[in-house]
Design a protein around this motif. Structure first.
Motif, mmCIF file in Angstrom:
data_model
loop_
_atom_site.group_PDB
_atom_site.id
_atom_site.type_symbol
_atom_site.label_atom_id
_atom_site.label_comp_id
_atom_site.label_asym_id
_atom_site.label_seq_id
_atom_site.Cartn_x
_atom_site.Cartn_y
_atom_site.Cartn_z
ATOM 1 N N VAL A 161 -50.424 -43.883 58.587
ATOM 2 C CA VAL A 161 -50.698 -43.931 60.021
ATOM 3 C C VAL A 161 -49.891 -42.865 60.755
ATOM 4 O O VAL A 161 -50.409 -42.141 61.616
ATOM 5 C CB VAL A 161 -50.378 -45.335 60.578
ATOM 6 C CG1 VAL A 161 -50.404 -45.334 62.106
ATOM 7 C CG2 VAL A 161 -51.369 -46.356 60.038
ATOM 8 N N THR A 162 -48.625 -42.740 60.411
ATOM 9 C CA THR A 162 -47.764 -41.762 61.077
ATOM 10 C C THR A 162 -48.246 -40.337 60.821
ATOM 11 O O THR A 162 -48.315 -39.515 61.746
ATOM 12 C CB THR A 162 -46.313 -41.921 60.588
ATOM 13 O OG1 THR A 162 -45.883 -43.263 60.809
ATOM 14 C CG2 THR A 162 -45.386 -40.977 61.342
ATOM 15 N N ASN A 163 -48.594 -40.019 59.582
ATOM 16 C CA ASN A 163 -49.025 -38.663 59.249
ATOM 17 C C ASN A 163 -50.328 -38.294 59.939
ATOM 18 O O ASN A 163 -50.532 -37.137 60.323
ATOM 19 C CB ASN A 163 -49.179 -38.515 57.731
ATOM 20 C CG ASN A 163 -47.844 -38.475 57.023
ATOM 21 O OD1 ASN A 163 -46.793 -38.366 57.651
ATOM 22 N ND2 ASN A 163 -47.874 -38.583 55.702
ATOM 23 N N CYS A 382 -39.806 -36.699 51.803
ATOM 24 C CA CYS A 382 -41.078 -36.614 51.074
ATOM 25 C C CYS A 382 -42.039 -35.677 51.793
ATOM 26 O O CYS A 382 -42.715 -34.839 51.166
ATOM 27 C CB CYS A 382 -41.705 -37.995 50.928
ATOM 28 S SG CYS A 382 -40.867 -39.107 49.783
ATOM 29 N N ARG A 383 -42.117 -35.783 53.116
ATOM 30 C CA ARG A 383 -42.999 -34.919 53.892
ATOM 31 C C ARG A 383 -42.531 -33.461 53.814
ATOM 32 O O ARG A 383 -43.321 -32.544 53.703
ATOM 33 C CB ARG A 383 -43.036 -35.391 55.339
ATOM 34 C CG ARG A 383 -44.026 -34.656 56.218
ATOM 35 C CD ARG A 383 -43.901 -35.090 57.670
ATOM 36 N NE ARG A 383 -44.083 -36.521 57.815
ATOM 37 C CZ ARG A 383 -43.176 -37.341 58.306
ATOM 38 N NH1 ARG A 383 -42.006 -36.872 58.702
ATOM 39 N NH2 ARG A 383 -43.426 -38.628 58.415
ATOM 40 N N ALA A 391 -47.378 -38.730 51.844
ATOM 41 C CA ALA A 391 -47.558 -40.184 51.914
ATOM 42 C C ALA A 391 -47.753 -40.774 50.523
ATOM 43 O O ALA A 391 -47.226 -41.857 50.213
ATOM 44 C CB ALA A 391 -48.745 -40.523 52.809
ATOM 45 N N ILE A 392 -48.518 -40.080 49.668
ATOM 46 C CA ILE A 392 -48.731 -40.586 48.312
ATOM 47 C C ILE A 392 -47.448 -40.471 47.492
ATOM 48 O O ILE A 392 -47.098 -41.381 46.722
ATOM 49 C CB ILE A 392 -49.886 -39.836 47.633
ATOM 50 C CG1 ILE A 392 -51.185 -40.085 48.409
ATOM 51 C CG2 ILE A 392 -50.052 -40.281 46.182
ATOM 52 C CD1 ILE A 392 -52.387 -39.349 47.857
ATOM 53 N N VAL A 393 -46.717 -39.361 47.662
ATOM 54 C CA VAL A 393 -45.436 -39.216 46.966
ATOM 55 C C VAL A 393 -44.488 -40.334 47.399
ATOM 56 O O VAL A 393 -43.803 -40.944 46.570
ATOM 57 C CB VAL A 393 -44.814 -37.837 47.242
ATOM 58 C CG1 VAL A 393 -43.388 -37.772 46.690
ATOM 59 C CG2 VAL A 393 -45.661 -36.736 46.626
ATOM 60 N N GLU A 457 -43.999 -27.589 59.353
ATOM 61 C CA GLU A 457 -42.727 -27.727 60.066
ATOM 62 C C GLU A 457 -42.747 -28.960 60.932
ATOM 63 O O GLU A 457 -43.762 -29.331 61.492
ATOM 64 C CB GLU A 457 -42.464 -26.493 60.926
ATOM 65 C CG GLU A 457 -42.248 -25.228 60.099
ATOM 66 C CD GLU A 457 -41.929 -24.044 60.999
ATOM 67 O OE1 GLU A 457 -41.880 -24.247 62.229
ATOM 68 O OE2 GLU A 457 -41.716 -22.954 60.486
ATOM 69 N N THR A 458 -41.618 -29.622 61.023
ATOM 70 C CA THR A 458 -41.523 -30.770 61.922
ATOM 71 C C THR A 458 -41.355 -30.275 63.342
ATOM 72 O O THR A 458 -40.788 -29.225 63.574
ATOM 73 C CB THR A 458 -40.314 -31.653 61.538
ATOM 74 O OG1 THR A 458 -39.157 -30.821 61.515
ATOM 75 C CG2 THR A 458 -40.513 -32.284 60.184
ATOM 76 N N PRO A 459 -41.848 -31.026 64.328
ATOM 77 C CA PRO A 459 -41.799 -30.554 65.700
ATOM 78 C C PRO A 459 -40.390 -30.461 66.259
ATOM 79 O O PRO A 459 -40.145 -29.727 67.181
ATOM 80 C CB PRO A 459 -42.616 -31.604 66.455
ATOM 81 C CG PRO A 459 -42.549 -32.814 65.596
ATOM 82 C CD PRO A 459 -42.502 -32.310 64.197
ATOM 83 N N VAL A 460 -39.459 -31.265 65.703
ATOM 84 C CA VAL A 460 -38.095 -31.213 66.168
ATOM 85 C C VAL A 460 -37.235 -30.750 65.027
ATOM 86 O O VAL A 460 -37.218 -31.346 63.952
ATOM 87 C CB VAL A 460 -37.619 -32.606 66.653
ATOM 88 C CG1 VAL A 460 -36.178 -32.530 67.132
ATOM 89 C CG2 VAL A 460 -38.542 -33.121 67.744
#
Length: 464
Positions: A161-163, A382-383, A391-393, A457-460
């Protein structure tokens, strides 16, 4: 005639509120158009997160019961604690081993269908448990059926859901959804302990079945699979993301992702630390704290209430950990969490007593804050290392968490049968947590890992 990559064509109406995206030609030769709405004041991603939170709360009843069943089943059927722990171990192991396949099934059939089937299976297994008379029936109903259903509702559900729905605030949302399990424990544990104490364990098992069934229509009517279903980009994204085509071969994909991830060092370090996390939480405290406290003369309802207090502070700790994960190095966060947890477990044998004293309250508050604070930084790593397969990892990493939990559920019961107390188990688990803290510090950043998959890349930016 073939078409290349999708090209978004933006056209505004008189109000400037419509954006359209062209997709490749369908079978009739027409170009289907996917309207994209102007983002509303409150993005629907937050509503989806709220539905997911409530769903996990309702399904959390099954996780609250195993520790309450050990003494009643031992008294009624004469089964050893090791035998009862075996069924709990199967439940915990299948909870973890199902997670990566459930994440892949959600890509194939959609989140809503998989969650509804999981809740139905949980209800069936918990309901069948009231008819059991032999240990193998307990293993089959509670271990296999509830284990498979709960595995499909595992943290891989939250990660999926988060991804899909969030680009910004992923750490915070991960913390909130992880805290949902603790909220369910807070809601159900005192109730279930009261039912077991006053009315036997069978009504408690039926309460679990009913709680799972009540959530089913709620999920079917309100949960949405993808932001494209409502014509919006994910929260924090600048561009519309078309709904991907269903991914066939869910089982083969889950195995392929495991094979690829198993060739990297970070996977084994994450799996190892998370196995110790499961051993020191679900396998140890959730399964054996109530009977251990009862060994020291504490009432079952009082011990269960202490676990519920863990659930209260679990919410605050997990949300705070998600917030910290958006801002600090996930590896260092994990090292701190595991080190402090190990110290707390070393002191626990000195704190158990017939009544609840201030040092025990301090332990419960701290353990609640630390309980699943490890989840947001683990998902973030993991991400970071595995990108779209994260998510699967994480599902496979979660499998190691539950294998560790299952092992300690059995070993803890065997140790109690052999030595008459749980003291050795508390100390050994504390030593394992110290090992996990060192393992977390060894994990490399993605940029330092040769051949690691590229990840968005993560937004933060994470800083330490």
């Amino acid at each position: 005639m073939s078409f290349g990559p999708l090209v978004p064509l933006r056209s505004a109406d008189q109000g400037g509120g419509v954006t359209q995206t062209l997709s490749p030609k369908n079978g009739t030769g027409a170009l289907p158009v996917h309207p994209v709405r102007r983002p509303p004041r409150v993005h629907p991603a937050w509503y989806v997160a709220a539905v997911t939170f409530v769903t996990i709360v309702g399904a959390a009843a099954f996780a609250s019961l195993p520790g309450l069943l050990i003494d009643p089943l031992h008294a009624e059927f004469g089964w050893s604690r090791g035998t009862i722990g075996l069924a709990v171990s199967v439940n915990l192991a299948l909870y973890g081993l199902t997670a990566p396949f459930a994440a892949a099934l959600m890509d194939r059939f959609g989140i809503r269908r998989v969650v509804v089937c999981a809740l139905t299976l949980i209800a069936a297994g918990a309901g069948a448990a009231v008819l059991m008379t032999e240990p193998w029936q307990f293993v089959l109903s509670w271990g296999v059926a509830v284990g498979l259903g709960s595995g499909s509702m595992a943290l891989a559900f939250s990660a999926t859901v988060t991804n899909r729905w969030f680009v910004a605030r992923r750490g915070l949302v991960t913390g909130l959804l992880t805290a949902a399990g603790a909220s369910g424990q807070l809601v159900f544990l005192p109730l279930l302990s009261w039912i077991v104490d006053r009315h036997d364990w069978r009504p408690a098992a039926l309460t679990v079945a009913l709680a799972a069934l009540v959530v089913v229509p709620f999920v079917w009517l309100l949960l949405r699979d993808h932001p494209a279903d409502v014509g919006l980009p994910p929260y924090g994204a600048k561009e519309f993301v078309p709904r991907p085509a269903p991914v066939s071969g869910a089982a083969s994909r889950a195995v392929r992702v495991l094979r690829d991830a198993a060739g990297t060092g970070p996977f084994w370090l994450l799996a190892g630390t998370f196995a110790i996390c499961g051993a020191s939480t679900n396998g140890l405290i959730k399964t054996h704290f109530v009977p251990a406290a009862h060994d020291h003369g504490m009432q079952i309802t009082a011990a269960a209430s202490l676990l519920a207090v863990i659930g209260v502070f679990d919410i605050a700790g997990t949300v705070a950990s998600g917030w910290l994960t958006d801002r600090f190095d996930s590896r260092r966060l994990l090292a701190v969490y595991y080190a402090l947890r190990g110290v707390a477990l070393m002191f626990l044998p000195l704190l158990l007593a017939p009544d609840v004293r201030p040092p025990m309250i301090f332990f419960i508050v701290f353990y609640g804050l630390d309980w699943v604070a490890t989840v947001p930084p683990t998902i973030a790593l993991c991400r970071e290392h595995y990108g779209e397969d994260g998510a699967i990892v994480f599902g496979w990493v979660l499998a190691s968490h539950q294998v560790g939990a299952g092992a300690v559920a059995v070993v803890g019961g065997m140790a109690r049968d052999a030595f008459g107390s749980y003291d050795l188990v508390w100390v050994a688990s504390g030593a394992l947590c110290a090992m996990a803290a060192l393992m977390a510090l060894v994990i490399r950043r993605r940029s330092e890992t040769p051949g690691s998959p590229e990840a968005p890349e993560t937004p933060v930016a994470a800083t330490a």
